[in-house]
Structure formats: structure tokens, C-alpha cells
Write an enzyme that holds these catalytic residues in place. Structure first.
Site, mmCIF file in Angstrom:
data_model
loop_
_atom_site.group_PDB
_atom_site.id
_atom_site.type_symbol
_atom_site.label_atom_id
_atom_site.label_comp_id
_atom_site.label_asym_id
_atom_site.label_seq_id
_atom_site.Cartn_x
_atom_site.Cartn_y
_atom_site.Cartn_z
ATOM 1 N N GLY A 122 6.529 -2.368 3.409
ATOM 2 C CA GLY A 122 6.352 -2.349 4.859
ATOM 3 C C GLY A 122 5.304 -1.313 5.214
ATOM 4 O O GLY A 122 5.322 -0.191 4.691
ATOM 5 N N ASP A 145 -2.574 1.431 3.458
ATOM 6 C CA ASP A 145 -1.548 2.310 4.024
ATOM 7 C C ASP A 145 -1.737 3.743 3.546
ATOM 8 O O ASP A 145 -1.566 4.694 4.315
ATOM 9 C CB ASP A 145 -0.157 1.806 3.638
ATOM 10 C CG ASP A 145 0.140 0.436 4.215
ATOM 11 O OD1 ASP A 145 -0.358 0.132 5.316
ATOM 12 O OD2 ASP A 145 0.860 -0.339 3.559
ATOM 13 N N GLY A 150 2.912 -1.313 -7.278
ATOM 14 C CA GLY A 150 3.847 -1.115 -6.171
ATOM 15 C C GLY A 150 3.253 -0.265 -5.073
ATOM 16 O O GLY A 150 2.550 0.710 -5.332
#
Length: 307
Positions: A41, A253, A288
Site C-alpha cells: 500500500g 514510495d 518486496g
């Protein structure tokens, strides 16, 4: 000790990552190599990145009352993120993202779930966290009206706002006006401005976003690094750093979190962009989104190697 505080208002997803030899075509079935369930997210990724880079991250968002929700909260807590601003919704599924990874690149389909129920009242309920923060970081995997309300609140409190306008979608110009820094990638920049963000037209697209209200514009260019507008409206480039690419999920991000932390610490825009470029380069060297976020020490050592 670094006391920088970053309030992150955004999404928490369980990433269902499927590794494939190549991306499937429409109507095609492929046999994948591996599947993993990984906390993600955009909001949660940025909170983890900020925490690992030495800031106190304050997360505001929502999860369901399912196993995925508990796992996401536990993952954030392990990285020292304050999750008291994350509400748990009964009878609602936690957000998920299906991510297909092939040859180091990815494509993503997200299902908002609880993220779609982050409301303006959640911002009011966590107003103290905004008051404590040095900078507020927003994305668009929660409702746009909530992001706008949060940006307004942050500006009322005199806070610096970083808006990562992803995923791209129609936005009120007021949201751009409330943002001190807007950080689209090349595709998002083209979508918001109607100007191809390539070559000689990159500067025109970035300046158009300023005309829409953004005080500062920073554009990520993938392997090409990033670009920002200086005080004269001229494009300045920050080159990327060649590294072995394992997984690009979460690189943007990481860039946004590093930029926010740097700005909150008082670095100039040039210094903040260069720091974000270093951090996001390291992020793609591990598998990841959250697992790949580098620590402050790792970025320092990487910078020393590049000096």
C-alpha cells in the site's frame, strides 16, 4: 537524535505478488513461478520508508478486521511506525494489490477495500498527529475528498504538504494549491497537464502543473532519475544510480518518503531530490515494497560509495 515526524495519510494493502516469466497477454493464462503475500500500500510503504530513514512515522488509514489487516499493522509496528491512527473496520476487507512481477518490472491492480473508507472525520480524529508532524505526506489510494480535506487541515496548521498524485485520477485544482511539493511520475504528469512529459516538453509539463497550483514540482523518471524546477522555473535533473534491479515495487514510495524526510530536516530541494534518488535506487535491489526500503545508514554508505 532525529526527531523529525512525518504524518502519512494513505493506504494499507496486502500485496499478492505473483512472479511470472513474462506478463500475460489479454485472454492468456500463464503458469507463475511463485506467489508471496507481502505488506504494501502506498501509504504504508511510505511510512515504513520514512521510519527506516530515521523519522517518526505517524500512519493514518484503515484496514479490515481480517487476518490481512492484523498482519499489516504488525508489519508497520515492527518498523516503529505509530499505527494508532489506523482504524479497523468490522465486516470490511483489507485492501489488496495483485502485483505481477517479471524481469524486474511490475504491473499492479489494486482493490481498495477498507482504504476506500478513510473519511474526513478520520483526519479530525487524528488532528493531534497532524499538529505533531513536521511534514504531511499524501497519496491517492484513499478517497480524493479525504486527501483534500487532510491537505486543507495541514495547511491550516502551517504544515508542509507533499502530494504524491498516484494513482492518477481527476483532481480538484485546490488539492494542487494545498501542496507544497507535487511528485508525479512522467506518465502521471502527462495525464494531469495534457502535455507529453518527454525530452524538450518535460519542462513545459512541469510548469503547467505549477500553473494549476503546485508550489514545487518533482517528477520521477524511472531509471532516468528525476527532475525538479528551480526557483527560476528551469528544469534541473538528478541522475539515477545504476544498480542491480530485483523489484521496482515501492521505488516511487521510497522516493517520496525520502524526499519528505529530507525536506522536513531542512535540506534544500536539490539536496532532498538527490537524497531521494539514492534511497530509491537502493529500494529496487531487494524484493518486496516494504522489505526493500533502505535504512538511513544504508543510504549514507551508498552515498559515500558514489561520492
Amino acid at each position: 537524535m532525529n526527531h523529525t515526524k512525518v504524518a502519512v495519510i494513505g493506504s494499507l494493502n496486502m500485496d499478492i505478488v505473483v512472479e511470472t516469466p513474462r506478463h500475460p497477454q489479454v485472454g492468456e493464462t500463464l503458469l507463475g513461478d511463485r506467489v508471496r503475500f507481502i505488506p504494501g500500500g502506498k501509504g504504508a510503504n511510505q511510512a515504513v520508508a520514512a521510519a527506516r530513514l530515521g523519522a517518526k512515522a505517524l500512519m493514518i488509514g484503515a484496514v479490515g478486521d481480517d487476518a490481512f489487516g492484523q498482519e499489516l499493522l504488525s508489519a508497520l509496528e515492527r518498523d516503529g511506525v505509530d499505527v494508532t491512527g489506523v482504524k479497523r473496520l468490522s465486516g470490511t476487507a483489507t485492501g489488496i494489490a495483485s502485483i505481477y512481477v517479471s524481469e524486474g518490472d511490475n504491473s499492479i491492480v489494486a482493490v481498495p477495500g477498507a482504504n476506500g473508507q478513510v473519511q474526513p472525520e478520520d483526519i479530525d480524529r487524528n488532528a493531534e498527529k497532524l499538529e505533531q508532524a513536521d511534514i504531511v505526506l499524501l497519496q491517492l489510494e484513499t478517497p480524493v475528498e479525504t486527501a483534500l480535506y487532510a491537505a486543507r487541515k495541514a495547511k491550516e496548521l502551517g504544515k508542509t504538504v507533499v502530494l504524491n498524485p498516484a494513482p492518477a485520477q481527476p483532481l480538484p485544482e485546490e488539492l494542487f494549491r494545498c501542496a507544497d511539493f507535487v511528485t508525479p511520475n512522467r506518465t502521471e504528469l502527462s495525464g494531469y497537464t495534457g502535455i507529453a512529459a518527454d525530452g524538450n516538453t518535460l519542462g513545459a509539463a512541469m510548469r503547467r502543473l505549477q500553473e494549476l497550483g503546485a508550489a514545487n514540482v518533482v517528477t520521477t523518471l524511472g531509471a532516468g532519475g528525476s527532475a525538479y524546477l528551480d526557483e527560476n522555473g528551469e528544469v534541473r535533473l538528478a541522475m539515477g544510480h545504476p544498480v542491480p534491479v530485483v523489484d521496482t515495487t515501492g521505488a516511487g514510495d521510497c522516493f517520496n518518503a525520502a524526499l519528505a524526510v529530507s525536506i522536513a530536516q531542512g535540506r534544500s530541494l536539490r539536496e532532498a531530490v538527490e537524497y531521494a534518488a539514492l534511497a530509491s535506487a537502493l529500494a529496487v535491489t531487494k524484493f518486496g515494497a516494504q522489505a526493500g526500503m533502505p535504512t538511513e545508514e544504508e543510504v549514507r554508505l551508498f552515498a559515500a560509495e558514489r561520492a
